[in-house]
Design an enzyme around this catalytic site. Sequence first.
Site, PDB file in Angstrom:
ATOM      1  N   THR A 166      74.870 -21.820  20.917  1.00 13.57           N
ATOM      2  CA  THR A 166      72.566 -21.127  21.074  1.00 13.57           C
ATOM      3  C   THR A 166      72.355 -22.435  21.214  1.00 13.57           C
ATOM      4  O   THR A 166      72.692 -23.487  20.800  1.00 13.57           O
ATOM      5  CB  THR A 166      72.761 -21.138  20.016  1.00 13.57           C
ATOM      6  OG1 THR A 166      72.090 -20.856  19.180  1.00 13.57           O
ATOM      7  CG2 THR A 166      72.757 -19.302  19.748  1.00 13.57           C
ATOM      8  N   SER A 288      86.830 -36.590  45.876  1.00 16.14           N
ATOM      9  CA  SER A 288      85.542 -37.300  46.456  1.00 16.14           C
ATOM     10  C   SER A 288      86.349 -38.501  47.548  1.00 16.14           C
ATOM     11  O   SER A 288      87.454 -39.160  46.851  1.00 16.14           O
ATOM     12  CB  SER A 288      85.242 -38.120  45.055  1.00 16.14           C
ATOM     13  OG  SER A 288      83.815 -39.392  45.506  1.00 16.14           O
ATOM     14  N   LYS A 294      88.154 -38.128  41.195  1.00 14.93           N
ATOM     15  CA  LYS A 294      87.194 -36.743  40.947  1.00 14.93           C
ATOM     16  C   LYS A 294      87.588 -35.751  41.705  1.00 14.93           C
ATOM     17  O   LYS A 294      88.655 -35.089  42.614  1.00 14.93           O
ATOM     18  CB  LYS A 294      85.830 -37.109  41.862  1.00 14.93           C
ATOM     19  CG  LYS A 294      84.935 -38.023  40.925  1.00 14.93           C
ATOM     20  CD  LYS A 294      84.275 -37.799  40.171  1.00 14.93           C
ATOM     21  CE  LYS A 294      82.973 -37.497  40.926  1.00 14.93           C
ATOM     22  NZ  LYS A 294      81.841 -36.620  40.478  1.00 14.93           N
ATOM     23  N   GLU A 301      78.738 -24.496  42.292  1.00 19.07           N
ATOM     24  CA  GLU A 301      77.873 -25.355  42.029  1.00 19.07           C
ATOM     25  C   GLU A 301      76.946 -24.276  42.909  1.00 19.07           C
ATOM     26  O   GLU A 301      75.937 -24.933  43.345  1.00 19.07           O
ATOM     27  CB  GLU A 301      77.926 -27.296  42.989  1.00 19.07           C
ATOM     28  CG  GLU A 301      78.321 -28.101  42.001  1.00 19.07           C
ATOM     29  CD  GLU A 301      79.259 -29.535  42.222  1.00 19.07           C
ATOM     30  OE1 GLU A 301      77.893 -29.821  42.509  1.00 19.07           O
ATOM     31  OE2 GLU A 301      80.383 -28.952  42.214  1.00 19.07           O
ATOM     32  N   GLN A 333      59.533  -6.406  60.583  1.00 15.07           N
ATOM     33  CA  GLN A 333      60.455  -6.898  61.544  1.00 15.07           C
ATOM     34  C   GLN A 333      61.281  -8.473  60.455  1.00 15.07           C
ATOM     35  O   GLN A 333      62.199  -8.610  61.023  1.00 15.07           O
ATOM     36  CB  GLN A 333      60.263  -7.137  62.263  1.00 15.07           C
ATOM     37  CG  GLN A 333      61.318  -8.219  63.894  1.00 15.07           C
ATOM     38  CD  GLN A 333      61.014  -7.568  65.272  1.00 15.07           C
ATOM     39  OE1 GLN A 333      60.845  -6.480  66.219  1.00 15.07           O
ATOM     40  NE2 GLN A 333      60.752  -8.801  65.461  1.00 15.07           N
TER      41      GLN A 333
END
Length: 469
Positions: A166, A288, A294, A301, A333
């Site tokens: 939380t 990348s 990477k 995303e 429209q």
Amino acid sequence: MNDNTNNPPARANLMWGGRFEAGPAEVMERINPSIDFDRRMYAQDIAGSRAHCSMLVACGVLTREDGDAILGGLETILREIEAGDFAYDRALEDIHMNVEARLKALIGDAAGRLHTGRSRNDQVATDFKLWVRDAIDRIDAGLKDLQSALLAQAETHADTVMPGFTHLQAAQPVTFGHHMMAYVEMFGRDRGRMADCRKRLNESPLGAAALAGTSFPIDRDMTASALGFDRPAANSLDAVSDRDFAMEYLSAASIAAVHLSRLAEELFIWSSAQFRFVELSDAFTTGSSIMPQKKNPDAAELVRGKAGRIVGALNGTLMMMKGLPLAFCKDMQEDKEALFDAADNLELCVAATAGMVADLKANKAVLAAAAGEGFTTATDLADWLVRVLGRPFRDAHHVSGSLVRLAEKKGCGLEDLSLAEMQEVESGITEDIYTVLGVENSTQSRQSYGGTAPERVREQIARWKERLA
Ligand code: ARG
């Protein structure tokens, strides 16, 4: 530019040009047509025309010969469009008039009789409803596939412990399966909202004509049932000016998009090098061009990003509708592009999410280690004090909090505190306390209905499997 004053001699519109002397301004020719986007409704438009034509014949408004010629022509047009052989004309504004003009070229004057007892106003409402109805059926199937992918992960990981959060602070241990099942519930409600929308949408506008109904002896029940509607819409003004179904679809779509975005956000966080809770497959990530290490969660995303445009379509449609007097206004429209875009992107997001979920590998060891970090069994400790020593929960909360502070100071976990150290804070604590400090014991103990105990999670998995079967 002076197109407003220097119009060429009338290039009067074939469909409605009777009372016009001058043709449209050049900019009018750009702002007015909808054919560039409403051509996506060609199948619905032709289906509506077929139903209308057959009904007119059955009611004796059209002769059988004219009816047959029209139905034959519509068939040809459908084939032409599907083969990519149809020349759309922006001067004919929209799909309705493009089809009708082509029909005239194919079969001659009988084509002009098809528009008896109807208007583009009930026609467009009918076409659009049929399109949205198909979109609802597609998204329902997509959401169901996504639920199946989540369910499969839940089954694999019904016992896999992880931290539940939380405030994105470690809160209490849960299982990865339980977390997956939370989304199964959410997407289940999304499907329910889509089903509700479909139910309310399913009244036929056809035969409402321009706004007031028609003086021809038409049979609206017949066209309604031919098009799979439950009944004709009961008020002609409402029938042509109602876009609730679009707003309702977009509302349900927006909520689903927000759910997808939250899941995408979790996958985004979980797949980071800092979390390493899950690994996303190569199929849904990108590299990348400069940093060789990477693996970017681009699909997640984009799902998160696209929620923005889907909610935007809802907002735009609500604002477009809010000031319109009854009945049809050309503002309406503007309802289509936004909804088409939202539907396309929602379908894409659902499919991409189903793929990411199906492929993802949960990192059990990392999840288990993280599950115990951040004193996540502090509540279990407090519950033990209540259950075994009969302490009021508020007091137990305070004792458990003091032990957390002690462990934090020592840089260890709660389970690493010695019995003597714990007894200094609360003398009643016994060796038995250690049985509740492990994360597995913690999840195991959450046996309440809907809780994270693996048995409870498995019950929910079984219930959903049956529902999806
Ligand atoms: N192209 C219009 C639309 O998309 C069709 C209805 C036009 N009706 C009218 N009376 N101008 O809504």
